[in-house]
Scaffold this motif. Sequence first.
Motif, PDB file in Angstrom:
ATOM      1  N   LEU A   1      -1.829   9.355  -6.684  1.00  0.00           N
ATOM      2  CA  LEU A   1      -0.788   8.438  -6.237  1.00  0.00           C
ATOM      3  C   LEU A   1       0.438   8.543  -7.138  1.00  0.00           C
ATOM      4  CD1 LEU A   1       0.173   6.164  -4.397  1.00  0.00           C
ATOM      5  CD2 LEU A   1      -0.960   4.541  -5.933  1.00  0.00           C
ATOM      6  N   ARG A   2       0.213   8.649  -8.449  1.00  0.00           N
ATOM      7  CA  ARG A   2       1.318   8.771  -9.395  1.00  0.00           C
ATOM      8  C   ARG A   2       2.102  10.049  -9.126  1.00  0.00           C
ATOM      9  NH1 ARG A   2      -0.654   9.625 -15.238  1.00  0.00           N
ATOM     10  NH2 ARG A   2      -1.021  11.668 -14.297  1.00  0.00           N
ATOM     11  N   ASP A   3       1.367  11.150  -8.857  1.00  0.00           N
ATOM     12  CA  ASP A   3       2.044  12.412  -8.558  1.00  0.00           C
ATOM     13  C   ASP A   3       2.849  12.313  -7.259  1.00  0.00           C
ATOM     14  OD1 ASP A   3       0.958  13.519 -10.802  1.00  0.00           O
ATOM     15  OD2 ASP A   3      -0.718  14.498  -9.751  1.00  0.00           O
ATOM     16  N   PHE A   4       2.295  11.594  -6.283  1.00  0.00           N
ATOM     17  CA  PHE A   4       2.986  11.423  -5.005  1.00  0.00           C
ATOM     18  C   PHE A   4       4.285  10.630  -5.208  1.00  0.00           C
ATOM     19  CE2 PHE A   4       3.755   8.752  -1.242  1.00  0.00           C
ATOM     20  CZ  PHE A   4       3.980   9.743  -0.289  1.00  0.00           C
ATOM     21  N   VAL A   5       4.181   9.538  -5.990  1.00  0.00           N
ATOM     22  CA  VAL A   5       5.365   8.709  -6.261  1.00  0.00           C
ATOM     23  C   VAL A   5       6.417   9.523  -6.997  1.00  0.00           C
ATOM     24  CG1 VAL A   5       6.208   6.711  -7.537  1.00  0.00           C
ATOM     25  CG2 VAL A   5       4.090   6.543  -6.208  1.00  0.00           C
ATOM     26  N   ARG A   6       5.993  10.352  -7.961  1.00  0.00           N
ATOM     27  CA  ARG A   6       6.932  11.184  -8.704  1.00  0.00           C
ATOM     28  C   ARG A   6       7.652  12.151  -7.773  1.00  0.00           C
ATOM     29  NH1 ARG A   6       3.674  13.818 -11.971  1.00  0.00           N
ATOM     30  NH2 ARG A   6       3.598  12.126 -13.493  1.00  0.00           N
ATOM     31  N   ALA A   7       6.897  12.728  -6.817  1.00  0.00           N
ATOM     32  CA  ALA A   7       7.506  13.674  -5.871  1.00  0.00           C
ATOM     33  C   ALA A   7       8.531  12.967  -4.977  1.00  0.00           C
ATOM     34  CB  ALA A   7       6.415  14.319  -5.013  1.00  0.00           C
ATOM     35  N   VAL A   8       8.181  11.752  -4.506  1.00  0.00           N
ATOM     36  CA  VAL A   8       9.123  10.982  -3.682  1.00  0.00           C
ATOM     37  C   VAL A   8      10.355  10.624  -4.493  1.00  0.00           C
ATOM     38  CG1 VAL A   8       9.464   8.827  -2.428  1.00  0.00           C
ATOM     39  CG2 VAL A   8       7.324  10.088  -2.160  1.00  0.00           C
TER      40      VAL A   8
ATOM     41  N   ASN B   1      14.115   3.255  -8.615  1.00  0.00           N
ATOM     42  CA  ASN B   1      13.967   4.537  -9.310  1.00  0.00           C
ATOM     43  C   ASN B   1      15.324   5.034  -9.811  1.00  0.00           C
ATOM     44  OD1 ASN B   1      15.197   5.471  -6.979  1.00  0.00           O
ATOM     45  ND2 ASN B   1      13.754   7.140  -6.633  1.00  0.00           N
ATOM     46  N   ASP B   2      15.301   6.166 -10.520  1.00  0.00           N
ATOM     47  CA  ASP B   2      16.518   6.672 -11.153  1.00  0.00           C
ATOM     48  C   ASP B   2      17.612   6.980 -10.129  1.00  0.00           C
ATOM     49  OD1 ASP B   2      15.318   6.448 -13.595  1.00  0.00           O
ATOM     50  OD2 ASP B   2      14.731   8.558 -13.736  1.00  0.00           O
ATOM     51  N   LYS B   3      17.207   7.535  -8.969  1.00  0.00           N
ATOM     52  CA  LYS B   3      18.209   7.897  -7.965  1.00  0.00           C
ATOM     53  C   LYS B   3      18.908   6.656  -7.413  1.00  0.00           C
ATOM     54  CE  LYS B   3      16.590  12.420  -6.436  1.00  0.00           C
ATOM     55  NZ  LYS B   3      17.813  13.083  -6.896  1.00  0.00           N
ATOM     56  N   PHE B   4      18.168   5.540  -7.310  1.00  0.00           N
ATOM     57  CA  PHE B   4      18.782   4.295  -6.863  1.00  0.00           C
ATOM     58  C   PHE B   4      19.846   3.854  -7.875  1.00  0.00           C
ATOM     59  CE2 PHE B   4      17.665  -0.234  -5.157  1.00  0.00           C
ATOM     60  CZ  PHE B   4      18.963  -0.351  -4.689  1.00  0.00           C
ATOM     61  N   CYS B   5      19.498   3.918  -9.146  1.00  0.00           N
ATOM     62  CA  CYS B   5      20.440   3.530 -10.199  1.00  0.00           C
ATOM     63  C   CYS B   5      21.660   4.457 -10.194  1.00  0.00           C
ATOM     64  CB  CYS B   5      19.762   3.574 -11.569  1.00  0.00           C
ATOM     65  SG  CYS B   5      18.378   2.419 -11.746  1.00  0.00           S
ATOM     66  N   GLU B   6      21.401   5.731 -10.017  1.00  0.00           N
ATOM     67  CA  GLU B   6      22.479   6.724 -10.066  1.00  0.00           C
ATOM     68  C   GLU B   6      23.483   6.523  -8.936  1.00  0.00           C
ATOM     69  OE1 GLU B   6      22.925  11.551  -9.460  1.00  0.00           O
ATOM     70  OE2 GLU B   6      21.008  10.720 -10.125  1.00  0.00           O
ATOM     71  N   ILE B   7      22.995   6.342  -7.690  1.00  0.00           N
ATOM     72  CA  ILE B   7      23.922   6.248  -6.552  1.00  0.00           C
ATOM     73  C   ILE B   7      24.617   4.883  -6.507  1.00  0.00           C
ATOM     74  CG2 ILE B   7      22.252   5.381  -4.847  1.00  0.00           C
ATOM     75  CD1 ILE B   7      23.604   7.320  -2.824  1.00  0.00           C
ATOM     76  N   SER B   8      23.940   3.836  -6.955  1.00  0.00           N
ATOM     77  CA  SER B   8      24.537   2.498  -6.890  1.00  0.00           C
ATOM     78  C   SER B   8      25.450   2.217  -8.080  1.00  0.00           C
ATOM     79  CB  SER B   8      23.446   1.429  -6.826  1.00  0.00           C
ATOM     80  OG  SER B   8      22.753   1.348  -8.060  1.00  0.00           O
ATOM     81  N   GLY B   9      25.221   2.924  -9.171  1.00  0.00           N
ATOM     82  CA  GLY B   9      26.022   2.691 -10.372  1.00  0.00           C
ATOM     83  C   GLY B   9      25.524   1.535 -11.217  1.00  0.00           C
TER      84      GLY B   9
ATOM     85  N   GLN C   1       5.175  -7.243   0.140  1.00  0.00           N
ATOM     86  CA  GLN C   1       6.234  -6.473  -0.501  1.00  0.00           C
ATOM     87  C   GLN C   1       6.773  -5.446   0.495  1.00  0.00           C
ATOM     88  OE1 GLN C   1       4.773  -4.366  -3.928  1.00  0.00           O
ATOM     89  NE2 GLN C   1       3.572  -2.911  -2.739  1.00  0.00           N
ATOM     90  N   TYR C   2       7.964  -4.941   0.165  1.00  0.00           N
ATOM     91  CA  TYR C   2       8.627  -3.965   1.037  1.00  0.00           C
ATOM     92  C   TYR C   2       9.038  -2.761   0.204  1.00  0.00           C
ATOM     93  CZ  TYR C   2       9.108  -8.253   3.795  1.00  0.00           C
ATOM     94  OH  TYR C   2       8.857  -9.415   4.470  1.00  0.00           O
ATOM     95  N   ILE C   3       8.733  -1.583   0.736  1.00  0.00           N
ATOM     96  CA  ILE C   3       9.151  -0.349   0.059  1.00  0.00           C
ATOM     97  C   ILE C   3      10.224   0.311   0.914  1.00  0.00           C
ATOM     98  CG2 ILE C   3       8.440   1.931  -0.723  1.00  0.00           C
ATOM     99  CD1 ILE C   3       5.745   0.836  -1.418  1.00  0.00           C
ATOM    100  N   ALA C   4      11.391   0.557   0.301  1.00  0.00           N
ATOM    101  CA  ALA C   4      12.511   1.200   0.999  1.00  0.00           C
ATOM    102  C   ALA C   4      12.704   2.605   0.445  1.00  0.00           C
ATOM    103  CB  ALA C   4      13.783   0.383   0.814  1.00  0.00           C
ATOM    104  N   ILE C   5      12.677   3.565   1.330  1.00  0.00           N
ATOM    105  CA  ILE C   5      12.930   4.966   0.952  1.00  0.00           C
ATOM    106  C   ILE C   5      14.201   5.391   1.674  1.00  0.00           C
ATOM    107  CG2 ILE C   5      12.068   7.323   1.053  1.00  0.00           C
ATOM    108  CD1 ILE C   5       9.261   6.232   0.901  1.00  0.00           C
ATOM    109  N   ARG C   6      15.192   5.861   0.912  1.00  0.00           N
ATOM    110  CA  ARG C   6      16.509   6.155   1.459  1.00  0.00           C
ATOM    111  C   ARG C   6      16.950   7.564   1.098  1.00  0.00           C
ATOM    112  NH1 ARG C   6      16.685   1.281  -1.269  1.00  0.00           N
ATOM    113  NH2 ARG C   6      16.943  -0.594   0.024  1.00  0.00           N
ATOM    114  N   THR C   7      17.838   8.078   1.937  1.00  0.00           N
ATOM    115  CA  THR C   7      18.455   9.385   1.686  1.00  0.00           C
ATOM    116  C   THR C   7      19.958   9.228   1.785  1.00  0.00           C
ATOM    117  OG1 THR C   7      16.568  10.490   2.717  1.00  0.00           O
ATOM    118  CG2 THR C   7      18.544  11.811   2.394  1.00  0.00           C
ATOM    119  N   ASP C   8      20.678   9.804   0.841  1.00  0.00           N
ATOM    120  CA  ASP C   8      22.146   9.730   0.845  1.00  0.00           C
ATOM    121  C   ASP C   8      22.689  10.597   1.990  1.00  0.00           C
ATOM    122  OD1 ASP C   8      24.818   9.554   0.333  1.00  0.00           O
ATOM    123  OD2 ASP C   8      24.760  10.627  -1.586  1.00  0.00           O
TER     124      ASP C   8
END
Length: 542
Positions: free
Chosen positions: A16-23, A42-50, A119-126
């Motif tokens: 599961l940890r490996d799967f989360v890392r890949a996502v 995650n890091d990408k959320f922080c990066e795109i939102s600032g 809980q809700y999990i949101a997966i997004r693509t820029d």
Amino acid sequence: MPVSAAAPKVVAMMELRDFVRAVDEHAIVSITDRRGVITHANDKFCEISGYSREELLGNNHRLLRSGAHPDEFYRDLWRTISSGRVWHGEICNRAKNGHLYWVASTITPFLDETGKPHQYIAIRTDVTETRLARQLAEQASQAKSEFLSSMSHELRTPMNAILGFAQLLEDTSLNAEQLDFVREILKAGDHLLGLINEVLDLAKVESGRLDLSMEPVELGSVIDECLKFVGPIAEDRGIQIERPSVPSLSVLADRIRLKQVLLNLLSNAIKYNRDGGRVSLLVESVMEEPGASGEAGSGSWLASARGTLYEKVSRIRITVSDTGPGIPADQQAALFKPFSRLGAESTNIEGTGIGLTISRRLVELMGGQIGLLSVVGVGSRFWIELPGVTTQAQSVAESADSLPVAMPGEDTDPFCVLYIEDNPANLKLVEKVLAQRRHTRMLAAHTPELGLDLARIHRPDIILLDINLPGMSGYEVREVLRGDERLSSIPVIAITASAMPDDVKRVKAAGFDGYLAKPLDIRRFLELLDWHLSAGSRGKVS
């Protein structure tokens, strides 16, 4: 707990940890609790939102609202996920620095033992760049359409006068040499109009703005119409056309566009043939491979837009063969590219090199295929395949041409036709055309205001109305006429050089009783006029 029992759990957690890392490497991921408070970013959320992770955690996604969506958009999103359903869509967010960005989102609720989301999990693509590219493409397409609409109007207006007066001259007392001159003008004008129409057609097809009217089309009659048109051209060069014996076969197609494709294939077979050659047509059923159509059974019952019931059967192939020079294999793919004439531009054979491009795209839009087989020194064979249909009921639609024309007798008042048009040449053309009709008189108005005054004074039987008028558009004039109870029942025919699909749709939506494009086809113009002037005919026509 024994090691043996704990091992599967440890392995599962690692997977599961490996799967989360890949996502995390691919997507923008966040998790919120049942109230919508962010518990993971995650890091990408922080990066795109600032925003830093500390600024995001414990906050709500409202922090990112851009103002691009109405409140109902977010209420609908929340209703969806809070009811346990997955939400898909694109959202415009605002970064910390104020910049807007778009994400394609999938928000998945995770349910507790009571079946409610915990809980809700949101997966997004820029998708910011994709949307920007799409916007730019749409703007370019709109700009091209507006340009083509304008060019269509500018080109068709003078062509209307050229072809219209040439048609009138052809019916006057001319000597043989003068008649030959007039026919050359008509021939060249028709050719130029054909080129204009082809370029506009290509643009409409490429922009996806072409409307098709799909109906069962009986092939025998369409082929006869096409052969009647190209027959004289073939006869001039001694080319024999072998017409097939066509059984009662119908295809699902747009009749006008199918005729356009067949005329292109037949014209090419004649143009690029040798003198004294041969053109052959073949019509045959082609059985589809099992499962090829994705449908079970031998056919499927469908209902057309006009209420006709028909059954979809095997595909029908129409083949046009010639005895021309043939096309080398390495050049055949280029045939369907725009403006590719494979060297024919250096000959005296007329053409634009876009006919086959348009034909291919039209056939594909009608759910068919097009192809060729060509051998150098032997000839070429072009074919199209379309879905075959068996018509089960007749459409109730009647052609306007089949309606009786009741013209006034010798002792009746003449029909009054009002033409509102600012172009003097066009006014003169229609005046000359109507002068040949007994018991028809024309009133001419070169401004909208004068036209409305004449309409109120004379109460004409029919009004011909140009769309592009100075000061007041034809659409505005139509509204004034409709709002006057004394004039609202008078049929109004739009006559315009704007002939793009959106122009036609707008004319119909504005409540016009008919539409004619410039250059005027005088025969069609008179048929439409007669139909509206016939006793009791007040139906809409296209």
